[in-house]
Design an enzyme around this catalytic site. Structure first.
Site, PDB file in Angstrom:
ATOM      1  N   ASP A  11       0.863  -1.183   0.000  1.00  0.00           N
ATOM      2  CA  ASP A  11       0.000   0.000   0.000  1.00  0.00           C
ATOM      3  C   ASP A  11       0.895   1.227   0.000  1.00  0.00           C
ATOM      4  O   ASP A  11       1.744   1.378   0.891  1.00  0.00           O
ATOM      5  CB  ASP A  11      -0.899   0.018   1.241  1.00  0.00           C
ATOM      6  CG  ASP A  11      -1.962  -1.079   1.206  1.00  0.00           C
ATOM      7  OD1 ASP A  11      -1.921  -1.903   0.276  1.00  0.00           O
ATOM      8  OD2 ASP A  11      -2.819  -1.110   2.106  1.00  0.00           O
ATOM      9  N   ASP A 132     -15.130  -3.820  -1.630  1.00  0.00           N
ATOM     10  CA  ASP A 132     -14.751  -3.612  -0.234  1.00  0.00           C
ATOM     11  C   ASP A 132     -16.044  -3.413   0.538  1.00  0.00           C
ATOM     12  O   ASP A 132     -16.806  -2.486   0.248  1.00  0.00           O
ATOM     13  CB  ASP A 132     -13.877  -2.367  -0.097  1.00  0.00           C
ATOM     14  CG  ASP A 132     -12.634  -2.439  -0.990  1.00  0.00           C
ATOM     15  OD1 ASP A 132     -12.299  -3.555  -1.420  1.00  0.00           O
ATOM     16  OD2 ASP A 132     -12.026  -1.399  -1.245  1.00  0.00           O
TER      17      ASP A 132
END
Length: 245
Positions: A11, A132
């Site tokens: 990330d 998500d």
């Protein structure tokens, strides 16, 4: 027999490798200054794929860390997938034409379904859909917003439009090392009839083996983030653990 694929995650925020807890930008830990070095290390340990997230991009709604993404795609043999801030065909084409193997579309699946359907039509299996979810409902804009759309319903709709791969993140488990939400992951695979990559909560090789048991039901792999960075296990141990699963 289908192989169960592991996707070490990087990330990126401000050009560094970070982890957030449950997507909270205020709960950030920095694990490295160079995404390329981190990716090279994962590739050296046997990763076939690297899962990249442009956190700045997810928040800004445009590509921000693309230079790092393209460095990794060009310089490593491992395959690369990227999500975060990809909102136009120029973004998608820009990545795919420069060595990225798969582009993940998330928020736009809710905010701009026509765009996502058009990209699926054009690029097929090179597009993955990132779903998500919080309590079964899709979250968007770097998890800052929760929609009224159920993950399973959106998954079914996009599967009918040609989506082949879904990445399912249960936000409640992400970065918590509390174990993945296997039930919801399997439900999405059954609802769509497509392959689903699990993301969020993996804390042990046992978690990965538990997910790998459902590969014939469509759970094709798992994204691993915090567990690798906090040294719960190594990537080599994880790869060995799921090899015969």
């Amino acid at each position: 027999m289908n192989a169960f694929t592991l996707y070490p995650a990087i990330d990126m925020r401000n050009g560094k490798c970070v982890r957030l807890i449950q997507g909270d930008y205020g709960k950030e830990t920095i694990y490295g200054d160079s995404p390329l070095d981190m990716a090279a290390q994962f590739a050296q340990e046997g990763a076939e794929w690297i899962h990249l997230v442009d956190l700045d991009g997810a928040k800004a709604g445009r590509k921000v860390n693309d230079r790092h993404v393209l460095d990794i795609a060009r310089q490593l043999d491992a395959k690369v997938e990227i999500g975060g801030g990809i909102r136009s065909e120029a973004d998608v084409y820009g990545y795919l034409s420069q060595g990225v193997d798969r582009v993940i579309l998330g928020s736009s699946a809710v905010s701009d379904p026509a765009f996502v359907k058009s990209m699926l039509k054009q690029y097929g299996g090179k597009i993955a859909i990132g779903l998500d979810a919080r309590n079964g409902y899709v979250s968007t804009e770097g998890w800052l917003e929760t929609s009224s759309v159920r993950a399973a319903d959106l998954g079914r709709e996009l599967a009918a439009e040609g989506a082949e791969t879904f990445i399912f993140t249960d936000i409640a488990t992400d970065g918590m090392l509390s174990g993945p939400n296997i039930e919801s992951t399997v439900q999405l695979a059954k609802a769509t009839g497509k392959t689903v990559i699990a993301s969020g909560g993996v804390s042990s090789v046992a978690d990965l083996k538990a997910l790998a048991r459902f590969k014939d039901a469509g759970v094709s792999g798992a994204i691993i983030g915090k567990a690798l960075y906090t040294k719960q296990f190594t990537l080599a141990e994880a790869l060995s653990g799921v090899k015969d699963a």
